[in-house]
Motif scaffolding. Structure first.
Motif, short mmCIF file in Angstrom:
data_model
loop_
_atom_site.label_atom_id
_atom_site.label_comp_id
_atom_site.label_asym_id
_atom_site.label_seq_id
_atom_site.Cartn_x
_atom_site.Cartn_y
_atom_site.Cartn_z
N GLY A 121 0.82 -1.21 0.00
CA GLY A 121 0.00 0.00 0.00
C GLY A 121 0.84 1.25 0.00
N PRO A 122 0.17 2.41 -0.08
CA PRO A 122 0.87 3.67 -0.30
C PRO A 122 1.57 4.23 0.94
CG PRO A 122 -1.50 4.04 -0.14
CD PRO A 122 -1.30 2.57 -0.09
N ARG A 123 1.26 3.71 2.11
CA ARG A 123 1.89 4.26 3.32
C ARG A 123 3.04 3.38 3.78
NH1 ARG A 123 -3.27 5.19 3.05
NH2 ARG A 123 -3.64 3.02 3.58
N ILE A 124 3.95 3.98 4.54
CA ILE A 124 5.08 3.21 5.09
C ILE A 124 4.61 2.59 6.39
CG2 ILE A 124 7.48 3.34 5.85
CD1 ILE A 124 6.98 4.10 2.88
N LEU A 125 4.57 1.27 6.41
CA LEU A 125 4.08 0.57 7.60
C LEU A 125 5.24 0.26 8.53
CD1 LEU A 125 1.79 -2.02 5.77
CD2 LEU A 125 1.19 0.27 6.60
N ARG A 126 4.95 0.13 9.79
CA ARG A 126 5.96 -0.39 10.69
C ARG A 126 6.17 -1.86 10.33
NH1 ARG A 126 6.16 2.52 16.19
NH2 ARG A 126 7.31 0.61 16.51
N ALA A 127 7.37 -2.35 10.63
CA ALA A 127 7.71 -3.71 10.19
C ALA A 127 6.70 -4.74 10.73
CB ALA A 127 9.12 -4.06 10.65
N GLU A 128 6.26 -4.57 11.99
CA GLU A 128 5.33 -5.55 12.56
C GLU A 128 3.98 -5.50 11.84
OE1 GLU A 128 6.60 -2.96 14.05
OE2 GLU A 128 5.17 -1.94 15.36
N THR A 129 3.57 -4.28 11.45
CA THR A 129 2.31 -4.15 10.69
C THR A 129 2.48 -4.83 9.33
OG1 THR A 129 2.15 -1.96 11.70
CG2 THR A 129 0.52 -2.51 10.01
N ALA A 130 3.62 -4.60 8.70
CA ALA A 130 3.86 -5.17 7.37
C ALA A 130 3.80 -6.71 7.43
CB ALA A 130 5.22 -4.70 6.83
N ALA A 131 4.35 -7.31 8.49
CA ALA A 131 4.33 -8.78 8.61
C ALA A 131 2.89 -9.27 8.71
CB ALA A 131 5.14 -9.22 9.84
N ILE A 132 2.09 -8.59 9.51
CA ILE A 132 0.70 -9.03 9.72
C ILE A 132 -0.11 -8.87 8.42
CG2 ILE A 132 -1.44 -8.47 10.97
CD1 ILE A 132 0.41 -7.55 13.32
N VAL A 133 0.01 -7.70 7.82
CA VAL A 133 -0.76 -7.42 6.60
C VAL A 133 -0.33 -8.36 5.47
CG1 VAL A 133 -1.16 -5.67 4.82
CG2 VAL A 133 -1.20 -5.02 7.23
N GLY A 134 0.98 -8.53 5.32
CA GLY A 134 1.49 -9.38 4.24
C GLY A 134 1.00 -10.81 4.38
N LEU A 135 1.09 -11.36 5.60
CA LEU A 135 0.65 -12.76 5.79
C LEU A 135 -0.85 -12.89 5.52
CD1 LEU A 135 2.62 -13.81 9.01
CD2 LEU A 135 2.99 -14.63 6.67
N ALA A 136 -1.62 -11.88 5.93
CA ALA A 136 -3.07 -11.95 5.70
C ALA A 136 -3.37 -11.87 4.20
CB ALA A 136 -3.77 -10.83 6.45
N LEU A 137 -2.73 -10.91 3.50
CA LEU A 137 -3.03 -10.74 2.07
C LEU A 137 -2.63 -11.98 1.26
CD1 LEU A 137 -2.00 -7.03 1.37
CD2 LEU A 137 -4.31 -8.00 1.44
N MET A 138 -1.54 -12.62 1.66
CA MET A 138 -1.09 -13.78 0.89
C MET A 138 -2.07 -14.95 1.00
SD MET A 138 3.01 -13.63 1.43
CE MET A 138 3.40 -15.09 0.47
N GLN A 139 -2.97 -14.88 1.99
CA GLN A 139 -3.89 -16.00 2.18
C GLN A 139 -5.34 -15.67 1.85
OE1 GLN A 139 -2.67 -18.58 5.68
NE2 GLN A 139 -1.88 -16.57 6.22
N ALA A 140 -5.64 -14.41 1.56
CA ALA A 140 -7.02 -14.04 1.29
C ALA A 140 -7.40 -14.37 -0.16
CB ALA A 140 -7.19 -12.54 1.53
N PRO A 141 -8.63 -14.72 -0.47
CA PRO A 141 -9.68 -15.03 0.49
C PRO A 141 -9.45 -16.40 1.10
CG PRO A 141 -10.47 -15.43 -1.72
CD PRO A 141 -9.05 -14.93 -1.85
N TRP A 142 -9.87 -16.56 2.31
CA TRP A 142 -9.59 -17.80 3.04
C TRP A 142 -10.49 -18.92 2.58
CZ3 TRP A 142 -9.76 -12.93 4.79
CH2 TRP A 142 -8.55 -12.42 5.27
N PRO A 143 -9.95 -20.13 2.59
CA PRO A 143 -10.82 -21.29 2.25
C PRO A 143 -11.86 -21.47 3.36
CG PRO A 143 -8.64 -22.02 2.97
CD PRO A 143 -8.59 -20.54 2.93
N PRO A 144 -12.97 -22.13 3.06
CA PRO A 144 -13.97 -22.33 4.11
C PRO A 144 -13.38 -23.15 5.25
CG PRO A 144 -14.52 -23.58 2.12
CD PRO A 144 -13.32 -22.75 1.79
N SER A 145 -13.86 -22.91 6.48
CA SER A 145 -13.30 -23.68 7.59
C SER A 145 -13.83 -25.11 7.54
CB SER A 145 -13.64 -23.04 8.93
OG SER A 145 -14.89 -22.47 8.87
N PRO A 146 -13.01 -26.05 8.03
CA PRO A 146 -13.43 -27.46 7.98
C PRO A 146 -14.67 -27.68 8.85
CG PRO A 146 -11.37 -27.19 9.20
CD PRO A 146 -11.72 -25.86 8.65
N PRO A 147 -15.47 -28.71 8.55
CA PRO A 147 -16.69 -28.92 9.33
C PRO A 147 -16.36 -29.19 10.80
CG PRO A 147 -16.25 -30.80 7.90
CD PRO A 147 -15.28 -29.73 7.51
#
Ligand code: SAH
Length: 252
Positions: A226-252
């Motif tokens: 994104g356009p803003r400079i994130l703190r490293a800890e924010t970048a880790a959280i956002v990056g991991l979330a984006l790499m997995q979105a959209p999430w598969p349905p949860s198992p039954p």
């Protein structure tokens, strides 16, 4: 096979609320599971549980089990009763992150665990913080986060290694997504079942030479968060979330 479906709704609700503990022992019907003093203290003193109460256990490979507390005083032990959730494949997603201040590194380990990272590798870069985190404490944080977030594994936490050696020994079959601020780059690609890793730099960012080295590696893709400079800890959280979105349905 999940036995949740076969259980009465009331039992299912009670088990869903039961405390979850990670253990090292094999889980099988009737197996005696020793617990350490810290876990026994947590069950008895913090959660006020006693012999006869039920908890949930997982060890990273045998799924999740219902277990009954047998003893919590001397040689505390639980008895594995039945399988609640079979072990299922989890994302093959690593996080490579430059060490930050101790409390921020701990936050990153906790959040990366919640976000499903399977391996966390601290990488030393030219500008990374020299402060060393205690590996035992990081492991304890990962275990606690895994217990809380209902995952069936605990991420491996590696010893810190220089970024250059991590890149030199890289298996080209694993995509390395390097988060680079101010790069004209696309958002991180989704890993969707592929082996992948996210790389986040230190508070001071990567040096131009490090960015050149990354850009020249065939298995690396630079990504913008994104356009803003994130703190490293924010970048880790956002990056991991984006790499997995959209999430598969949860198992039954
Ligand atoms: N001090 C640097 C910023 C470092 S941010 C500066 O002022 O330029 C710390 C790390 O977070 C970076 O190395 C990068 O990996 C990641 N990061 C922060 N913001 C980002 C963004 N918008 N896009 C991609 N990565 C980002």
């Amino acid at each position: 096979m999940s036995v949740w479906v076969g259980m009465a709704a009331t039992v299912r609700r009670a088990m869903a609320k039961a405390i979850r503990l990670h253990c090292a022992a094999l889980l099988a019907p009737g197996a005696a599971i020793p617990v350490d003093r810290q876990q026994a203290h947590y069950l008895a003193r913090v959660m006020r549980l006693a012999a006869g109460d039920t908890v949930r256990l997982f060890n990273g490979h045998d799924g999740e089990w219902a277990a009954r507390i047998e003893r919590l005083d001397r040689e505390p032990v639980l008895l594995a009763l039945e399988l609640l959730r079979a072990q299922t494949p989890e994302p093959d997603l690593w996080l490579l992150a430059a060490p930050l201040r101790r409390e921020l590194t701990e936050l990153v380990v906790q959040k990366a665990t919640e976000l499903g990272a399977s391996r966390i590798l601290p990488v030393l870069t030219a500008r990374s913080n020299p402060q060393r985190a205690n590996p035992q404490r990081l492991r304890a944080i990962a275990v606690e986060a895994a217990e809380q977030c209902e995952r069936l594994t605990v991420p491996a936490i590696e010893a810190p290694a220089p970024l250059a050696s991590a890149l030199a020994g890289w298996d080209g079959g694993r995509l390395l997504v390097a988060a680079a601020e101010r790069a004209q780059a696309a958002p991180p690609p989704r890993c969707a079942g592929r082996a992948a890793a996210l790389l986040v730099g230190p508070e001071g960012g990567f040096t131009p030479a490090e960015l050149d080295g990354l850009a020249a590696s065939p298995f690396v893709v630079l990504a913008s968060l994104g356009p803003r400079i994130l703190r490293a800890e924010t970048a880790a959280i956002v990056g991991l979330a984006l790499m997995q979105a959209p999430w598969p349905p949860s198992p039954p």
